[in-house]
Design an enzyme around this catalytic site. Structure first.
Site, short mmCIF file in Angstrom:
data_model
loop_
_atom_site.label_atom_id
_atom_site.label_comp_id
_atom_site.label_asym_id
_atom_site.label_seq_id
_atom_site.Cartn_x
_atom_site.Cartn_y
_atom_site.Cartn_z
N ARG A 16 0.75 -1.23 -0.11
CA ARG A 16 0.15 -0.08 0.08
C ARG A 16 0.85 1.39 0.06
O ARG A 16 0.41 2.36 -0.29
CB ARG A 16 -0.92 0.21 1.28
CG ARG A 16 -2.39 -0.88 1.02
CD ARG A 16 -2.95 -0.79 2.10
NE ARG A 16 -2.71 -1.56 3.33
CZ ARG A 16 -3.17 -1.74 4.58
NH1 ARG A 16 -4.17 -1.03 4.58
NH2 ARG A 16 -2.98 -2.56 5.42
N GLN A 73 12.07 -14.36 7.41
CA GLN A 73 10.63 -14.81 6.85
C GLN A 73 10.54 -14.83 5.52
O GLN A 73 10.10 -13.96 5.07
CB GLN A 73 9.46 -14.16 7.54
CG GLN A 73 8.41 -14.66 7.27
CD GLN A 73 7.03 -13.75 7.79
OE1 GLN A 73 7.27 -12.75 7.93
NE2 GLN A 73 5.75 -14.45 8.10
N ASP A 103 6.56 -0.99 11.69
CA ASP A 103 5.92 0.05 11.46
C ASP A 103 5.28 1.26 12.33
O ASP A 103 4.38 1.63 12.03
CB ASP A 103 5.11 -0.32 10.07
CG ASP A 103 3.87 -1.02 10.37
OD1 ASP A 103 3.82 -1.53 11.74
OD2 ASP A 103 2.92 -1.50 9.73
N GLY A 140 -9.46 -4.12 15.71
CA GLY A 140 -9.91 -5.17 16.62
C GLY A 140 -10.01 -4.91 18.01
O GLY A 140 -9.51 -3.91 18.46
#
Length: 459
Positions: A16, A73, A103, A140
């Site tokens: 993004r 990863q 971030d 959340g």
């Protein structure tokens, strides 16, 4: 004291952001986001710090260097999968592990330490860093039971109307008992639409096992901002800028217009220094006391002494002494060292030069690859001609020398102590101390030349 560990999640590419630069390397106030996180964590007494890298791994590792261990990863399969990559470095350790995203550049040492202390004081197996959000859309929600313990985390898309009304949100930062974390990670499933392994599932696994899961709510919502696009990056930049400027003002620096003053997180500024609008201070610059900087001045990775004045100028990777005046419209290029009480005036460029105490180049000069002694005067238009098209050469101007206007010093060359160079000279040989050097064509006057030119024009 309990051993403490940190896992920083920095493997995502950040699609993004729409950028060739990997997300966590995007700068906020001159420093990559992930570096802000690492610097805040480094203040704490951590036993190990592991950064999980993926996209742009080599560039991220190169930037961070030895401040962190690394885990790769190779394939991005979710946040739980990312933490699992640190297994070989942490699985046998006893203590507390904090997991934080690379971030989130605004998170502070104080908030991290408060989270760790709360987690350890409550003997929790997991503690979620939460925050109160006026508009929790997209976050959340933290659902607590009657005892105040976390009952569950509900994603916005899965929340009921009642649950959506809850304004305590999950920030994505967690503390875990390290053993419990890796035991639970092995039980996380990827049976979801995305086919990924999610770290919040560890919370549910621990709850089902009857373990204590708590939440610590920070009063500073802005610290939890995660940067996923350029708009969020600009928000983080604005918040960080205000934070940095406020710190300096409270420490005795006058900032005339904080909204138009940009200071890097690593800069140091002495008290009673005044920063005018348009000032940009980058990198690990150090500015002394009682200076006046700006307007519209850029300083990068440079040291400025006390009581110096810099206006409308650019200074990079250089050292400036005390009581120096620079500008307006001067350019001090890298590897320059300007001693005390020097005057560098308008439209003067200095490059890789040692400039002695009390010397002056007041206007329209280029001084590159030079050693200038003390109390030297460089007249308007003085140039050290340092480049022959292939190599750079040194010019030496010794103490007390006087260089007349519009003089060219062809390097390598030395102008001796207290020597004079006549205006308009091109010097190709050394000038002895106290000598006067004149190196220009003899003036010839052509009498009645204008009248002859008129005859030619008429014909």
């Amino acid at each position: 004291m309990t051993n403490r560990y940190a896992v920083i999640l920095a493997a995502g590419q950040g699609t993004r952001m729409k950028s060739a630069l990997y997300k966590v390397l995007h700068p906020v106030c001159g420093k990559p986001m992930v570096q802000h996180v690492i610097d805040q964590l480094s203040v704490l007494d951590l036993t190990k710090m592991i950064t999980v890298v993926g996209h742009g791994a080599e560039k991220v590792q190169s930037h961070i260097g030895e401040k962190s261990l690394f885990a790769l990863q190779a394939e991005q399969l979710g946040t739980a999968h990312a933490v699992m990559q640190a297994k070989d470095l942490l699985v046998d350790e006893e203590g507390t592990t904090i997991v934080v995203c690379g971030d989130t550049p605004l998170i502070t040492t104080e908030t991290i330490d408060a989270l760790l202390q709360y987690h350890e004081n409550t003997n929790s197996k997991a503690t979620i860093l939460t925050a109160y959000a006026e508009d929790p859309t997209g976050y959340g929600r933290i659902i607590r039971n009657e005892s105040g313990l976390v009952e569950k985390i509900v994603e916005h898309k899965d929340a009921s109307e009642t649950e959506r009304a809850v304004k305590e949100i999950n920030t994505g930062t967690y503390c875990f008992d390290n053993k419990a974390l890796f035991d639970s990670l092995s039980k996380v499933s990827n049976e979801n639409v995305q086919g990924e392994y999610y770290l919040p599932d560890v919370i549910e696994i621990l709850q089902q096992a009857g373990e204590v899961v708590t939440a610590y709510q920070t009063p500073h919502f802005e610290e939890t901002l995660g940067v996923n696009d350029r708009y969020a990056l600009s928000q983080a930049e604005e918040i960080m800028k205000k934070r940095i400027n406020k710190k300096h003002m409270l420490n005795g620096v006058t900032i005339i217009d904080p909204s138009n003053t940009y200071i890097s997180a690593d800069a140091q500024i002495g008290r009673d220094t005044i920063l005018h609008p348009g000032t940009i201070i980058q990198g690990a610059s150090v500015i002394g006391e009682s200076c006046e900087i700006g307007p519209n001045t850029e300083i990068k990775d440079s040291c400025i002494g006390n009581e110096s004045i810099l206006r409308h100028s650019v200074i990079h990777n250089s050292e400036i002494g005390n009581e120096v005046t620079i500008g307006p419209f001067a350019h001090i290029r890298p590897q320059s060292s300007i001693a005390d009480e020097v005057r560098i005036g308008n439209f003067v460029e200095i490059k890789k030069t040692v400039f002695g105490k009390g010397s002056k180049a007041s206007h329209l000069s280029y001084i590159g690859d030079a050693e200038v002694g003390e109390n030297v005067n460089l007249g308007c238009g003085s140039i050290t001609v340092n480049y022959d098209g292939k190599n750079k050469f040194l010019t030496k101007i010794e103490d007390g020398a006087f260089i007349g206007c519009n003089s060219n010093l062809i390097a390598p060359v030395t102008v001796g102590q207290e020597a004079y160079v006549a205006a308009g000279s091109t010097i190709t040989q050394d000038v002895p101390g106290k000598a006067l050097s004149i190196a220009r064509a003899r003036q010839v006057n052509k009498e009645d030349y204008a009248e002859k030119m008129d005859v030619h024009k008429k014909s």
